[in-house]
Design a protein around this motif. Structure first.
Motif, PDB file in Angstrom:
ATOM      1  N   UNK A  30       0.838  -1.400  -0.030  1.00  0.00           N
ATOM      2  CA  UNK A  30      -0.003   0.018  -0.032  1.00  0.00           C
ATOM      3  C   UNK A  30       0.942   1.263  -0.053  1.00  0.00           C
ATOM      4  N   UNK A  31       0.366   2.302  -0.295  1.00  0.00           N
ATOM      5  CA  UNK A  31       1.214   3.756  -0.075  1.00  0.00           C
ATOM      6  C   UNK A  31      -0.074   4.865   0.236  1.00  0.00           C
ATOM      7  N   UNK A  32       0.442   5.793   1.179  1.00  0.00           N
ATOM      8  CA  UNK A  32      -0.210   6.776   1.519  1.00  0.00           C
ATOM      9  C   UNK A  32       0.072   7.969   0.652  1.00  0.00           C
ATOM     10  N   UNK A  33      -1.103   8.768   0.288  1.00  0.00           N
ATOM     11  CA  UNK A  33      -1.012   9.936  -0.477  1.00  0.00           C
ATOM     12  C   UNK A  33      -0.652   9.614  -2.225  1.00  0.00           C
ATOM     13  N   UNK A  34      -1.082   8.400  -2.422  1.00  0.00           N
ATOM     14  CA  UNK A  34      -0.897   8.021  -4.021  1.00  0.00           C
ATOM     15  C   UNK A  34      -2.409   8.662  -4.517  1.00  0.00           C
ATOM     16  N   UNK A  35      -2.272   9.151  -5.714  1.00  0.00           N
ATOM     17  CA  UNK A  35      -3.109   9.715  -6.479  1.00  0.00           C
ATOM     18  C   UNK A  35      -4.216   8.964  -6.823  1.00  0.00           C
ATOM     19  N   UNK A  36      -3.535   7.750  -7.467  1.00  0.00           N
ATOM     20  CA  UNK A  36      -4.548   6.706  -7.994  1.00  0.00           C
ATOM     21  C   UNK A  36      -4.483   5.613  -6.997  1.00  0.00           C
ATOM     22  N   UNK A  37      -5.775   5.198  -6.245  1.00  0.00           N
ATOM     23  CA  UNK A  37      -5.302   3.977  -5.214  1.00  0.00           C
ATOM     24  C   UNK A  37      -4.971   2.644  -5.620  1.00  0.00           C
ATOM     25  N   UNK A  38      -3.987   1.991  -5.190  1.00  0.00           N
ATOM     26  CA  UNK A  38      -3.644   0.729  -5.823  1.00  0.00           C
ATOM     27  C   UNK A  38      -2.494   0.799  -6.629  1.00  0.00           C
ATOM     28  N   UNK A  39      -2.049   2.036  -7.261  1.00  0.00           N
ATOM     29  CA  UNK A  39      -0.973   2.278  -8.303  1.00  0.00           C
ATOM     30  C   UNK A  39       0.407   1.815  -7.792  1.00  0.00           C
ATOM     31  N   UNK A  40       0.346   1.658  -6.495  1.00  0.00           N
ATOM     32  CA  UNK A  40       1.907   1.500  -5.805  1.00  0.00           C
ATOM     33  C   UNK A  40       2.302  -0.105  -6.259  1.00  0.00           C
ATOM     34  N   UNK A  41       1.134  -0.902  -6.503  1.00  0.00           N
ATOM     35  CA  UNK A  41       1.499  -2.175  -7.031  1.00  0.00           C
ATOM     36  C   UNK A  41       2.275  -2.291  -8.199  1.00  0.00           C
ATOM     37  N   UNK A  42       2.228  -1.089  -9.324  1.00  0.00           N
ATOM     38  CA  UNK A  42       2.534  -1.510 -10.564  1.00  0.00           C
ATOM     39  C   UNK A  42       4.166  -1.205 -10.312  1.00  0.00           C
ATOM     40  N   UNK A  43       4.898  -0.645  -9.362  1.00  0.00           N
ATOM     41  CA  UNK A  43       6.199  -0.375  -9.321  1.00  0.00           C
ATOM     42  C   UNK A  43       7.178  -1.412  -9.059  1.00  0.00           C
ATOM     43  N   UNK A  44       6.247  -2.659  -8.832  1.00  0.00           N
ATOM     44  CA  UNK A  44       7.295  -3.684  -8.317  1.00  0.00           C
ATOM     45  C   UNK A  44       7.177  -4.742  -9.521  1.00  0.00           C
ATOM     46  N   UNK A  45       8.264  -4.892 -10.292  1.00  0.00           N
ATOM     47  CA  UNK A  45       8.207  -5.534 -11.486  1.00  0.00           C
ATOM     48  C   UNK A  45       9.634  -5.913 -11.826  1.00  0.00           C
TER      49      UNK A  45
END
Length: 203
Positions: A30-45
């Motif tokens: 998860x991330x706090x203050x992300x503009x699009x909820x759930x977008x943090x998952x996209x950075x792990x690749x």
């Protein structure tokens, strides 16, 4: 401390070095203050996809560059280094702070707590920089929280890739078998004596 990748990736499988993304529990990231909820998952690749900026990325809300990223693992890991690929035009994070094995940290906590380690970041647009951990302090990491308090002057902070180098160690520590002893009377013992009977339970 930051360094360049010190090996030729044509002769070495760099992706295997940065494979801890496979150990991340994405359902709980998860991330706090992300503009699009759930977008943090996209950075792990995978490492070889780190420069693919056409995909979804993590971005803070407009006018507030601070981000707090919670990364839980499916097994304990030993974390050697971290790589961050940020956005262009001043939107890359300029500082990173780390907390390990702490759940539920918010911005107030992050600002008041002592981080286990802090780094000044460079604009790593090509993904060739890695930031070394104090390895002895990152030996049994069940989760890590990364705090990005500021950037290089942009209205938002953008992150395209977070790479984690290290190795998995063991199963999660909250999946532990313990032995609970119960005092059980033995019906066949006419003298009223009792036997210890071991019984396993999972906590």
């Amino acid at each position: 401390m930051a360094c360049l990748h010190d090996h030729n990736c044509e002769d070495h499988d760099c992706s295997s070095d940065w494979s801890l993304y496979k150990r991340i529990d994405l359902t709980k990231a998860s991330a706090l203050n992300e503009a699009i909820p759930g977008s943090v998952k996209s950075v792990f690749k995978a490492w070889e996809h780190r420069l693919n900026t056409s995909e979804e990325h993590l971005e803070s809300n407009e006018g507030d560059p601070e981000l707090l990223v919670f990364i839980p693992f499916t097994s304990d890991v030993k974390l050697k280094s971290i790589s961050i690929v940020g956005g262009a035009d001043g939107t890359s994070p300029s500082k990173m702070r780390a907390f390990i094995n702490r759940d539920g940290i918010d911005f107030s906590d992050a600002q008041s707590m002592q981080a286990i380690q802090e780094w000044d970041l460079a604009e790593n647009m090509q993904g060739v920089l890695e930031y070394q951990t104090r390895y002895s302090k990152f030996q049994s990491v069940g989760n890590i929280t990364l705090h990005f308090p500021e950037n290089f002057g942009g209205d938002t902070t953008k992150i395209h890739y977070i790479g984690l180098k290290g190795e998995a160690t063991q199963l999660k520590r909250d999946v532990v078998a313990t032995i609970v002893y119960e005092l059980m009377p033995n019906p066949s013992d006419y003298n009223g004596a009792c036997l210890w009977q071991g019984q396993y339970s999972r906590v």
